[in-house]
Scaffold this motif. Structure first.
Motif, PDB file in Angstrom:
ATOM      1  N   GLY A 271      48.234  53.623  63.981  1.00 36.20           N
ATOM      2  CA  GLY A 271      49.405  53.293  63.762  1.00 36.20           C
ATOM      3  C   GLY A 271      49.646  52.099  62.875  1.00 36.20           C
ATOM      4  N   ALA A 272      48.724  51.839  61.878  1.00 35.78           N
ATOM      5  CA  ALA A 272      48.735  50.916  60.862  1.00 35.78           C
ATOM      6  C   ALA A 272      49.672  51.458  59.808  1.00 35.78           C
ATOM      7  CB  ALA A 272      47.507  50.460  60.118  1.00 35.78           C
ATOM      8  N   LYS A 273      50.362  50.569  58.952  1.00 39.64           N
ATOM      9  CA  LYS A 273      51.291  50.895  57.769  1.00 39.64           C
ATOM     10  C   LYS A 273      50.444  50.999  56.525  1.00 39.64           C
ATOM     11  CE  LYS A 273      55.062  51.421  60.141  1.00 39.64           C
ATOM     12  NZ  LYS A 273      54.654  52.501  61.258  1.00 39.64           N
ATOM     13  N   LYS A 274      49.502  50.029  56.836  1.00 41.26           N
ATOM     14  CA  LYS A 274      48.534  49.566  55.486  1.00 41.26           C
ATOM     15  C   LYS A 274      47.339  49.315  55.925  1.00 41.26           C
ATOM     16  CE  LYS A 274      52.366  47.191  53.033  1.00 41.26           C
ATOM     17  NZ  LYS A 274      52.845  45.804  52.400  1.00 41.26           N
ATOM     18  N   LEU A 275      46.293  49.456  54.799  1.00 42.79           N
ATOM     19  CA  LEU A 275      45.004  49.210  55.032  1.00 42.79           C
ATOM     20  C   LEU A 275      44.792  47.775  54.466  1.00 42.79           C
ATOM     21  CD1 LEU A 275      42.340  50.618  56.422  1.00 42.79           C
ATOM     22  CD2 LEU A 275      41.973  51.538  54.092  1.00 42.79           C
ATOM     23  N   TYR A 276      43.942  47.028  55.071  1.00 44.93           N
ATOM     24  CA  TYR A 276      43.668  45.433  54.639  1.00 44.93           C
ATOM     25  C   TYR A 276      42.105  45.782  54.284  1.00 44.93           C
ATOM     26  CZ  TYR A 276      43.752  40.436  54.106  1.00 44.93           C
ATOM     27  OH  TYR A 276      43.646  39.219  53.477  1.00 44.93           O
ATOM     28  N   ILE A 277      41.901  45.041  52.988  1.00 42.71           N
ATOM     29  CA  ILE A 277      40.512  45.379  52.631  1.00 42.71           C
ATOM     30  C   ILE A 277      40.216  43.758  51.892  1.00 42.71           C
ATOM     31  CG2 ILE A 277      39.234  46.237  50.947  1.00 42.71           C
ATOM     32  CD1 ILE A 277      42.122  47.971  51.007  1.00 42.71           C
ATOM     33  N   SER A 278      39.275  43.002  52.560  1.00 39.82           N
ATOM     34  CA  SER A 278      38.835  41.844  51.944  1.00 39.82           C
ATOM     35  C   SER A 278      37.409  42.199  51.053  1.00 39.82           C
ATOM     36  CB  SER A 278      38.293  41.068  52.869  1.00 39.82           C
ATOM     37  OG  SER A 278      37.854  39.599  52.480  1.00 39.82           O
ATOM     38  N   ALA A 279      37.830  42.471  49.754  1.00 41.58           N
ATOM     39  CA  ALA A 279      36.862  43.223  48.999  1.00 41.58           C
ATOM     40  C   ALA A 279      36.161  42.440  47.872  1.00 41.58           C
ATOM     41  CB  ALA A 279      37.811  44.238  47.962  1.00 41.58           C
ATOM     42  N   MET A 280      34.863  42.909  47.834  1.00 44.87           N
ATOM     43  CA  MET A 280      33.904  42.037  46.887  1.00 44.87           C
ATOM     44  C   MET A 280      34.721  41.955  45.491  1.00 44.87           C
ATOM     45  SD  MET A 280      30.127  43.051  45.384  1.00 44.87           S
ATOM     46  CE  MET A 280      29.105  42.161  46.326  1.00 44.87           C
ATOM     47  N   SER A 281      34.622  40.702  44.943  1.00 42.95           N
ATOM     48  CA  SER A 281      35.453  40.618  43.374  1.00 42.95           C
ATOM     49  C   SER A 281      34.521  40.978  42.394  1.00 42.95           C
ATOM     50  CB  SER A 281      35.590  38.990  43.617  1.00 42.95           C
ATOM     51  OG  SER A 281      34.408  38.454  43.256  1.00 42.95           O
ATOM     52  N   ALA A 282      33.485  41.825  42.761  1.00 38.80           N
ATOM     53  CA  ALA A 282      32.678  42.094  41.494  1.00 38.80           C
ATOM     54  C   ALA A 282      33.709  43.230  40.628  1.00 38.80           C
ATOM     55  CB  ALA A 282      31.621  43.174  41.872  1.00 38.80           C
ATOM     56  N   ALA A 283      33.497  43.271  39.268  1.00 35.22           N
ATOM     57  CA  ALA A 283      34.251  44.138  38.667  1.00 35.22           C
ATOM     58  C   ALA A 283      34.260  45.592  38.937  1.00 35.22           C
ATOM     59  CB  ALA A 283      33.799  43.997  37.079  1.00 35.22           C
TER      60      ALA A 283
END
Length: 177
Positions: free
Chosen positions: A130-142
């Motif tokens: 039922g989500a509208k968006k996926l939330y990602i706390s993503a590694m900042s590596a290029a």
């Protein structure tokens, strides 16, 4: 090369599942937000999981499944080479986000489409929740950021304070489902 994509079952989650998985990444540049602007900085480190890291991931994946989330695996010759998990509990001011809790591809099979396929399966699971968006706390590596941007992810409109506190150097992102 035939890759089998399927949901991972709770009884499969144990350190041996990762016996042929190589979570190795040599990072040389990372993104940081400075004065409201994203800047690519010379920040070098090596990400190389040890036994404790795999135990942590097992616990995380077990928790996701116990709470009703989804864990997807990519298997080559019956060995795990990639995985993604989506938490069931929605977050955000209006419960718009499902969290992509884990997303990894073994070093030996990167750049072959596994990540793209796993991301799509995770997005499908988020829609089903039922989500509208996926939330990602993503590694900042290029390299990590290049992958998420290629998938259509952008900076999150709303940051989740728990994720920011846990990983302050991560880039908080979202993907419209």
């Amino acid at each position: 090369m035939e890759i089998i994509y399927r949901k991972i079952q709770p009884e499969e989650i144990e350190p041996g599942l990762f016996s042929q998985f190589q979570r190795f990444q040599k990072v040389e540049k990372c993104w940081r937000k400075e004065e409201g602007q994203w800047v690519l900085k010379d920040i070098a480190f090596t990400e190389d999981w040890d036994a404790a890291d795999y135990r942590r991931v097992c616990a995380q994946l077990t928790k996701v499944l116990a709470q009703g989330g989804a864990v997807w695996g990519a298997f080559f010759q019956n060995t795990l080479k990639g995985f993604a998990s989506v938490e069931k509990n929605l977050i955000g001011s209006s419960g718009q986000y499902a969290v992509l809790a884990e997303m990894h591809v073994s070093q030996d099979l990167r750049r072959g489409g596994l990540g793209r396929k796993l991301f799509g399966l995770a997005a499908g699971s988020a829609r089903e929740l039922g989500a509208k968006k996926l939330y990602i706390s993503a590694m900042s590596a290029a390299e990590s950021q290049a992958f998420y941007h290629s998938m259509g992810c952008v900076e999150a409109l709303e940051y989740d304070p728990c994720h920011v506190e846990k990983e302050p150097c991560d880039v908080q992102m979202e993907f419209l489902l």
